[in-house]
Design a protein around this motif. Structure first.
Motif, PDB file in Angstrom:
ATOM      1  N   THR A 140     102.274  53.940  25.944  1.00 29.88           N
ATOM      2  CA  THR A 140     103.354  54.106  25.364  1.00 29.88           C
ATOM      3  C   THR A 140     103.695  53.028  24.207  1.00 29.88           C
ATOM      4  OG1 THR A 140     103.908  54.400  27.628  1.00 29.88           O
ATOM      5  CG2 THR A 140     105.921  53.705  25.942  1.00 29.88           C
ATOM      6  N   TRP A 141     104.069  54.349  22.602  1.00 30.60           N
ATOM      7  CA  TRP A 141     104.343  53.439  21.601  1.00 30.60           C
ATOM      8  C   TRP A 141     106.075  53.297  21.810  1.00 30.60           C
ATOM      9  CZ3 TRP A 141     101.860  52.023  17.542  1.00 30.60           C
ATOM     10  CH2 TRP A 141     100.647  53.108  17.274  1.00 30.60           C
ATOM     11  N   GLN A 142     106.198  51.616  20.878  1.00 30.12           N
ATOM     12  CA  GLN A 142     107.745  50.520  21.634  1.00 30.12           C
ATOM     13  C   GLN A 142     107.895  49.896  19.253  1.00 30.12           C
ATOM     14  OE1 GLN A 142     107.955  47.640  24.314  1.00 30.12           O
ATOM     15  NE2 GLN A 142     108.356  46.354  22.783  1.00 30.12           N
TER      16      GLN A 142
ATOM     17  N   ALA B 279     105.675  49.077  14.477  1.00 31.25           N
ATOM     18  CA  ALA B 279     105.125  49.255  15.991  1.00 31.25           C
ATOM     19  C   ALA B 279     103.520  49.045  16.741  1.00 31.25           C
ATOM     20  CB  ALA B 279     105.438  51.195  16.095  1.00 31.25           C
TER      21      ALA B 279
ATOM     22  N   LYS C 170     111.329  49.479  12.559  1.00 34.98           N
ATOM     23  CA  LYS C 170     111.099  49.289  13.437  1.00 34.98           C
ATOM     24  C   LYS C 170     110.897  51.208  13.951  1.00 34.98           C
ATOM     25  CE  LYS C 170     115.320  50.399  16.593  1.00 34.98           C
ATOM     26  NZ  LYS C 170     115.153  49.949  17.527  1.00 34.98           N
TER      27      LYS C 170
ATOM     28  N   ARG D 227     101.742  50.170  20.437  1.00 37.39           N
ATOM     29  CA  ARG D 227     100.618  51.007  21.486  1.00 37.39           C
ATOM     30  C   ARG D 227     101.027  50.100  22.894  1.00 37.39           C
ATOM     31  NH1 ARG D 227      96.463  55.398  21.219  1.00 37.39           N
ATOM     32  NH2 ARG D 227      95.925  53.675  21.377  1.00 37.39           N
TER      33      ARG D 227
ATOM     34  N   VAL E 104     109.007  47.910  17.302  1.00 38.46           N
ATOM     35  CA  VAL E 104     108.943  46.141  16.701  1.00 38.46           C
ATOM     36  C   VAL E 104     109.693  46.187  15.424  1.00 38.46           C
ATOM     37  CG1 VAL E 104     107.201  46.266  18.488  1.00 38.46           C
ATOM     38  CG2 VAL E 104     106.859  45.986  15.812  1.00 38.46           C
TER      39      VAL E 104
END
Length: 477
Positions: A396-398, A390, A414, A392, A400
């Motif tokens: 916003t955390w995303q 992950a 992820k 940020r 991966v």
């Protein structure tokens, strides 16, 4: 650039250099809006379906509980400039200025000694300082080396289960289990550090070792008074230095020097002719052995282990006799055997099975394991990996992940992850966390199995070796 000076220990003490070369350039490769990063460690399968987690505390105490200094930064800056890599001097100076040199990362891990099925998260690493968020990946090289103590500890734990099974079937005395597999691996590893780390890992499941550095490491890093024990033992030089005509005198000297009531004396006996030596022990020296009150342990050190061990046990039975236990298996009187040559997971099971088939208890045999214990493992034995899961981007955390079309086994997880443990069944499962650590909603029967063990240079959990062992063998009853 002048050649780097100083000892190997001083070089290893600089965490900035304890990485892969390409890591130095990665701060320039992330999205410009990246402000935090989350990584995790797992075993993606391998030889064993469960891993015994151990060794992170050693790495943290040795490498991360000390501050980065400006001198370390100067050393790394000079090195990478000549090495052909960019260097984030500003980021490292920020760590010194803002955090007094302590790395602003949070490391969470499952309790050491936990036995966890593969494909589960074992460690997570997070950095949420936008100036140095890349630390969560930069530390991969150093932290992923936890694969080594975990793999050694895992192998020893499974070997303990094998030996325990034969003891339960053939012996009246399960208390001897911790001393049935002795560490002979010190000279067969690639470094003193490997001897210390791997030797300590073995001791989670056993209490016999000749790897001094491993015992010292377990004592020092896990607050243990004495993690393992050994006994006086002969090597070939202490026998052959007497000359072949005086071989029996060499054996008699071992009894004279170390044979006392209740002691154990280990004597290698194949320097010339094992079977002639067994005859000496059973005739000329038999009364000396009995009167000493010691337990004599014969070490056959050559030949096919499967046939030699059984032949040695039978020869000793013919001269010293044996007693039938409640499992209808024979236990030798006054003597035992230690097999230290050609010992691995396969041969241990085969030898114990052959003894059982011949009517002998597992009491009669101790194993010494060298290269196969500490050296014949690698990162792929349990397919260990550390991956970013992950980032940020802004606020916003995303999640991966990687998903190579050519190898589905390398698909990574992820999100910001944790490990749950079922309070009643002990089952584990890895889940993705909500956006905030304190915004979790867990089912009543599940608890978070990861705890924060390190944050910004501080070790928050200092577990003892006794606690590690208790967790590892909690199911033995």
């Amino acid at each position: 650039m002048q050649a780097t000076t100083g000892s190997l220990a001083s070089i290893l003490s600089n965490p900035i250099l304890n990485t892969d070369s390409y890591k130095a350039s990665h701060f320039l490769q992330y999205p410009p809006e990246a402000s935090a990063m989350f990584s995790y460690i797992e075993s993606r399968g391998g030889r064993y379906e469960r891993t015994l987690f151990f060794g992170l505390q050693m790495l943290l105490k040795e490498y991360l509980c000390r501050p980065i200094t400006n001198e370390m930064i100067d050393e790394a800056k000079t090195f990478f400039a000549a090495h052909g890599e960019p260097f984030n001097e500003a980021g490292w100076r920020h760590i010194v200025k803002q955090y007094d040199g302590y790395l602003p990362v949070r490391i969470r891990a499952v309790a050491e000694g936990s036995v966890v099925p593969t494909h589960n998260v074992l460690v997570t690493v997070e950095c949420d300082d936008p100036a140095v968020f890349w630390l969560a990946s930069y530390l991969e090289t150093m932290l992923l080396r936890v694969w080594y103590p975990v793999t050694v500890a895992t192998q020893s734990w499974h070997l303990r289960q094998t030996i325990r099974g034969f003891l339960a079937k053939t012996s009246d005395d399960l208390s001897q289990l911790p001393f049935k597999l002795h560490d002979f691996g010190a000279r067969g590893v690639s470094s003193a550090e490997s001897a210390a780390i791997g030797g300590a890992a073995h001791l989670v499941s056993f209490m016999g070792s000749d790897t001094v550095l491993g015992v010292v490491a377990a004592n020092r890093y896990y607050n243990e008074p004495m993690a393992a024990f050994s006994v006086p033992a002969a090597e070939h030089s202490t026998i052959t230095s007497w000359g072949r005509p005086r071989e029996v005198d060499a054996y008699r000297n071992m009894l004279r020097q170390f044979g006392r009531e209740g002691t154990i004396v280990s004597v290698v006996s194949d320097s010339y002719d094992l079977f002639a030596a067994l005859d000496m022990w059973g005739t000329q020296l038999k009364q000396d052995v009995i009167e000493s009150g010691a337990t004599l342990v014969i070490r056959p050190d050559s030949g096919d282990p499967l046939t030699i061990v059984l032949a040695t046990v039978r020869a000793l039975d013919a001269t010293f006799g044996s007693t039938l236990n409640s499992k209808a298996r024979r236990v030798l009187n006054h003597v035992r055997v230690i097999q230290g040559d050609g010992v691995n997971a396969t041969s241990i099971e085969a030898i114990l099975s052959a003894l059982d088939d011949a009517g002998y208890a597992a009491d009669n045999l101790v194993f010494g394991m060298g290269g196969a214990l500490l050296q014949q493992v690698d990162r792929d034995t349990q397919r260990f990996a550390m991956k970013c899961s992950a980032v940020r981007l802004g606020d916003t955390w995303q999640g991966v992940y990687k998903d190579p079309v050519t190898d589905a086994g390398k698909r990574s997880k992820k999100g910001r992850l944790t490990l749950l443990r079922h309070r009643r069944t002990g089952e584990y499962r890895t889940i993705e966390l909500p956006l905030a650590w304190d915004d979790r909603r867990m089912e009543d029967d599940w608890e978070d199995a990861l705890v924060t063990v390190f944050e910004a240079g501080r070790l928050l959990v200092d577990t003892t070796f006794a606690e590690v062992r208790a967790r590892a063998h909690a199911d033995e009853g």
